[in-house]
Design a protein around this motif. Structure first.
Motif, mmCIF file in Angstrom:
data_model
loop_
_atom_site.group_PDB
_atom_site.id
_atom_site.type_symbol
_atom_site.label_atom_id
_atom_site.label_comp_id
_atom_site.label_asym_id
_atom_site.label_seq_id
_atom_site.Cartn_x
_atom_site.Cartn_y
_atom_site.Cartn_z
ATOM 1 N N ASP A 165 19.921 -20.855 39.095
ATOM 2 C CA ASP A 165 19.844 -22.140 39.783
ATOM 3 C C ASP A 165 18.406 -22.530 40.129
ATOM 4 O O ASP A 165 18.184 -23.327 41.043
ATOM 5 C CB ASP A 165 20.684 -22.099 41.066
ATOM 6 C CG ASP A 165 22.170 -21.951 40.768
ATOM 7 O OD1 ASP A 165 22.583 -22.304 39.645
ATOM 8 O OD2 ASP A 165 22.903 -21.476 41.647
ATOM 9 N N ASP A 166 17.456 -21.979 39.389
ATOM 10 C CA ASP A 166 16.043 -22.319 39.617
ATOM 11 C C ASP A 166 15.756 -23.664 38.950
ATOM 12 O O ASP A 166 15.679 -23.756 37.724
ATOM 13 C CB ASP A 166 15.146 -21.229 39.037
ATOM 14 C CG ASP A 166 13.680 -21.429 39.382
ATOM 15 O OD1 ASP A 166 13.163 -22.556 39.189
ATOM 16 O OD2 ASP A 166 13.039 -20.463 39.849
ATOM 17 N N ARG A 167 15.603 -24.705 39.751
ATOM 18 C CA ARG A 167 15.446 -26.061 39.220
ATOM 19 C C ARG A 167 14.233 -26.189 38.310
ATOM 20 O O ARG A 167 14.298 -26.814 37.247
ATOM 21 C CB ARG A 167 15.334 -27.051 40.384
ATOM 22 C CG ARG A 167 15.287 -28.524 39.975
ATOM 23 C CD ARG A 167 15.142 -29.385 41.227
ATOM 24 N NE ARG A 167 15.298 -30.794 40.971
ATOM 25 C CZ ARG A 167 14.322 -31.603 40.574
ATOM 26 N NH1 ARG A 167 13.113 -31.108 40.363
ATOM 27 N NH2 ARG A 167 14.545 -32.898 40.384
ATOM 28 N N ASN A 168 13.111 -25.611 38.715
ATOM 29 C CA ASN A 168 11.892 -25.734 37.913
ATOM 30 C C ASN A 168 12.025 -25.035 36.567
ATOM 31 O O ASN A 168 11.564 -25.540 35.536
ATOM 32 C CB ASN A 168 10.693 -25.172 38.682
ATOM 33 C CG ASN A 168 10.277 -26.054 39.838
ATOM 34 O OD1 ASN A 168 10.546 -27.259 39.840
ATOM 35 N ND2 ASN A 168 9.639 -25.473 40.835
ATOM 36 N N LEU A 169 12.656 -23.861 36.579
ATOM 37 C CA LEU A 169 12.859 -23.141 35.325
ATOM 38 C C LEU A 169 13.820 -23.890 34.407
ATOM 39 O O LEU A 169 13.614 -23.971 33.191
ATOM 40 C CB LEU A 169 13.400 -21.743 35.602
ATOM 41 C CG LEU A 169 12.393 -20.588 35.656
ATOM 42 C CD1 LEU A 169 13.108 -19.279 35.941
ATOM 43 C CD2 LEU A 169 11.588 -20.490 34.371
#
Length: 293
Positions: free
Chosen positions: A56-60
């Motif tokens: 859930d890492d938005r940037n990744l």
């Protein structure tokens, strides 16, 4: 000790993820396309490995989405274009691979959007204009790459109803970007709209609107980006069988200095490679190519 080890591992994963998420500019400004071609697959698979740890890492998710989209356009789809005159079967195989990579990127972007608005995919497919209204200025980049990856996939599958049915969703995403910040990446959404409005009128296209978006994209980029010219040639000039415009805009593509805007140096070099190929194969796209070199 076990808890400390998990904490250190988590910090390391986060640090590497942040580093990879911010590496896009390094690739985009490179002057050696083949070096980037060789490096990107490892970077993309590393991102996916990190996403397995931090799904859930938005940037990744955004970086993976944009990375797969750009890799597919710059290398896989370009290879398909170049292979077509000599090996149609290989060209179709590469197009199918490019399509899968675009959809892979799109799914990462949709996941990122879903973190902020659960159920966004279904909403985009059923009520796209209403769905995009929930996003604001901080979401422009994510909205753009969701639309870019999705639109690129549809562009390779205009004969597939299961893909083209989502055209309204892509249009809504790009129009929302224009509403929030039409200057994003020097008019990138206007450039995308050239292709969206280049589809047949029966699918909602409009050559007139496509040309308006072209003019605005060129204005916002100060004529330093090759993408709008290439898009007009392929999305408007070919369907209209306007060989004069086709040649003119491709020559303008080749006249652009790739170093004029380092942030898109690589994209300009790839676009110019495509432009040279198209100019060398005019007769493959027009019933009456005429004389024009």
């Amino acid at each position: 000790m076990a808890l400390a080890g998990c904490s250190v591992r988590s910090l390391a994963v986060r640090a590497l993820g942040n580093s990879l998420a911010g590496a896009g500019d390094v690739f985009a400004s490179d002057e050696d396309p083949e070096l980037v071609r060789d490096a990107l697959p490892f970077a993309l698979k590393t991102m996916e490995a990190l996403l397995a740890q931090r799904p859930d890492d938005r940037n990744l998710l955004l970086s993976a989405c944009s990375g797969f989209t750009q890799y597919s356009w710059a290398f896989v789809e370009t290879d398909a274009l170049l292979a077509e005159p000599e090996d149609l079967g290989e060209a179709r195989r590469l197009e199918d691979r490019a399509l899968k990579l675009y959809l892979r990127g799109r799914d990462d972007c949709l996941h990122a959007l879903d973190l902020e608005r659960p159920g966004i995919r279904e909403a985009l497919e059923t009520h796209p204009e209403e769905a995009v209204g929930a996003f604001g200025p901080d979401d422009v980049e994510l909205l753009y790459w969701t639309g870019a990856s999705w639109g690129a996939a549809i562009g390779l599958g205009l004969d597939r109803p299961e893909l083209t049915v989502d055209l309204p969703a892509v249009r809504a995403l790009m129009e929302r970007v224009l509403e929030l910040d039409e200057r994003f990446q020097a008019g990138a959404a206007h450039e995308a709209m050239i292709a969206l409005d280049g589809v047949p009128r029966t699918m909602g296209g409009s050559p007139e609107r496509a040309r308006e978006h072209f003019e605005r994209a060129v204005e916002l980029s100060a004529g330093r980006r090759a993408g709008p010219y290439l898009s007009l040639a392929r999305s408007v000039a070919i369907p209209e069988q306007d060989v004069e415009t086709f040649r003119d805009v491709l020559r303008e593509t080749l006249a652009i200095d790739p170093d004029a805007d380092p942030s898109v140096r690589l994209a300009n070099l790839i676009a110019q490679r495509r432009a040279r190929f198209l100019l060398d194969h005019v007769e493959d796209y027009f019933l009456d190519a005429g004389e024009g070199g």
